[in-house]
Write a protein that holds these residues in place. Sequence first.
Motif, PDB file in Angstrom:
ATOM      1  N   ASP A  90       3.699  14.401 -19.114  1.00 56.38           N
ATOM      2  CA  ASP A  90       3.143  15.360 -18.155  1.00 56.38           C
ATOM      3  C   ASP A  90       2.834  14.638 -16.847  1.00 56.38           C
ATOM      4  N   LYS A  91       3.609  13.566 -16.571  1.00 55.45           N
ATOM      5  CA  LYS A  91       3.311  12.691 -15.444  1.00 55.45           C
ATOM      6  C   LYS A  91       4.222  12.893 -14.252  1.00 55.45           C
ATOM      7  N   GLN A  92       5.488  13.219 -14.508  1.00 57.86           N
ATOM      8  CA  GLN A  92       6.455  13.271 -13.413  1.00 57.86           C
ATOM      9  C   GLN A  92       7.623  14.174 -13.776  1.00 57.86           C
ATOM     10  N   VAL A  93       8.134  14.859 -12.774  1.00 59.93           N
ATOM     11  CA  VAL A  93       9.385  15.607 -12.878  1.00 59.93           C
ATOM     12  C   VAL A  93      10.362  15.005 -11.883  1.00 59.93           C
ATOM     13  N   SER A 106       6.014  18.608  -2.888  1.00 59.65           N
ATOM     14  CA  SER A 106       5.094  17.528  -3.231  1.00 59.65           C
ATOM     15  C   SER A 106       5.193  16.396  -2.235  1.00 59.65           C
ATOM     16  N   ALA A 107       6.422  16.039  -1.883  1.00 60.22           N
ATOM     17  CA  ALA A 107       6.629  14.957  -0.920  1.00 60.22           C
ATOM     18  C   ALA A 107       6.032  15.323   0.430  1.00 60.22           C
ATOM     19  N   GLN A 108       6.263  16.556   0.882  1.00 59.96           N
ATOM     20  CA  GLN A 108       5.732  16.967   2.173  1.00 59.96           C
ATOM     21  C   GLN A 108       4.210  16.991   2.149  1.00 59.96           C
ATOM     22  N   ALA A 109       3.622  17.460   1.053  1.00 59.18           N
ATOM     23  CA  ALA A 109       2.156  17.489   0.958  1.00 59.18           C
ATOM     24  C   ALA A 109       1.582  16.078   1.011  1.00 59.18           C
ATOM     25  N   ALA A 147      19.701  14.647  -2.301  1.00 58.77           N
ATOM     26  CA  ALA A 147      18.528  13.815  -2.551  1.00 58.77           C
ATOM     27  C   ALA A 147      18.069  13.909  -3.997  1.00 58.77           C
ATOM     28  N   ILE A 148      17.285  12.927  -4.392  1.00 55.47           N
ATOM     29  CA  ILE A 148      16.586  12.966  -5.669  1.00 55.47           C
ATOM     30  C   ILE A 148      15.105  13.180  -5.354  1.00 55.47           C
ATOM     31  N   VAL A 149      14.474  14.069  -6.087  1.00 52.36           N
ATOM     32  CA  VAL A 149      13.088  14.439  -5.823  1.00 52.36           C
ATOM     33  C   VAL A 149      12.221  14.068  -7.020  1.00 52.36           C
ATOM     34  N   ASN A 150      11.172  13.305  -6.778  1.00 51.19           N
ATOM     35  CA  ASN A 150      10.214  12.905  -7.812  1.00 51.19           C
ATOM     36  C   ASN A 150       8.908  13.638  -7.560  1.00 51.19           C
ATOM     37  N   ILE A 151       8.508  14.447  -8.513  1.00 57.89           N
ATOM     38  CA  ILE A 151       7.353  15.337  -8.360  1.00 57.89           C
ATOM     39  C   ILE A 151       6.211  14.867  -9.250  1.00 57.89           C
ATOM     40  N   THR A 152       5.031  14.715  -8.679  1.00 53.81           N
ATOM     41  CA  THR A 152       3.866  14.263  -9.440  1.00 53.81           C
ATOM     42  C   THR A 152       2.668  15.191  -9.304  1.00 53.81           C
ATOM     43  N   ALA A 153       2.744  16.198  -8.447  1.00 48.74           N
ATOM     44  CA  ALA A 153       1.629  17.134  -8.296  1.00 48.74           C
ATOM     45  C   ALA A 153       1.473  17.954  -9.578  1.00 48.74           C
TER      46      ALA A 153
END
Length: 282
Positions: free
Chosen positions: A230-233, A8-11, A240-246
């Motif tokens: 259903d907003k964020q993982v 998600s971050a890379q996209a 690292a910590i990864v925050n996913i929103t896709a």
Amino acid sequence: MVLSPSSSAQAAREAVAKRLKELRLDAGISGHELAIRCGWSDSKSSRIENAKTPPSDADIRAWCTACDADNQAADLIAANRAADSMYLEWRRVHRSGMRRSQEEIIPLFERTRLCRIYCSNVAPGLIQTREYAHALMSSITRFQGTPNDVDEAVESRLARSRFLYEGDHRYAILLEETVLRYKVGDRDAMVGQLRTMLDVMGLPRVSFGVIPFSAERRIWPLEAFLVFDDKQVTTELLSAIVNITAPSEISAYDKAFRELASMAVYGAAARELINKAIAALE
């Protein structure tokens, strides 16, 4: 299948880079000319445009000025900062210690109605006891070599537990049985943590399941992750910590959580596993 947690971050970074390239093309200038106007090397322009190097706020402003598109700078800076927040190295997050990161996540817990938590290695921060949290955070600080503010960080983490009792919040917690057996801290710290789990199981807003060693695996053990509505993982890696929103990736974690939940035991069976872990320490 759960996707790579940094995708998600890379996209998001690639989307910013693509928009910058479009501005350059719309301006009718080459990468070399853009570099001259910005006062940097051709290779820097190429790295930014190909999402190899994240641009700074100043880089984006300079790029937009060079392309006569100053009105685009604010939106691109905002998008770039959002992308940057998706994948954060612990050495950046903890550069001044751990307390700040504990406090910064509180608003996310405040606005979340349903939080689903899966842990395969340690007890979730939301239900950690003081002794367990201190032992765990001390080991993290030592490993990362970051400033030691463990006492303050522990208090900030403990303050988060109030969401178990107040407001319109619900929690679904899944633990691998390994969490009950990995010894974090001394014997007393572990026994105290396990007994707190028994207490948490009785809370009306909490669903608490344990995936036993004997469970037939329909999905492999994963990195710990939290699903906020259903907003964020949010998932935590070693570095690292990864925050996913896709949405597509959130759906993958939703599917994984449901698969894991179907393998867990609840109620009396879960209590039995926790009590056995306590007995093994006594």
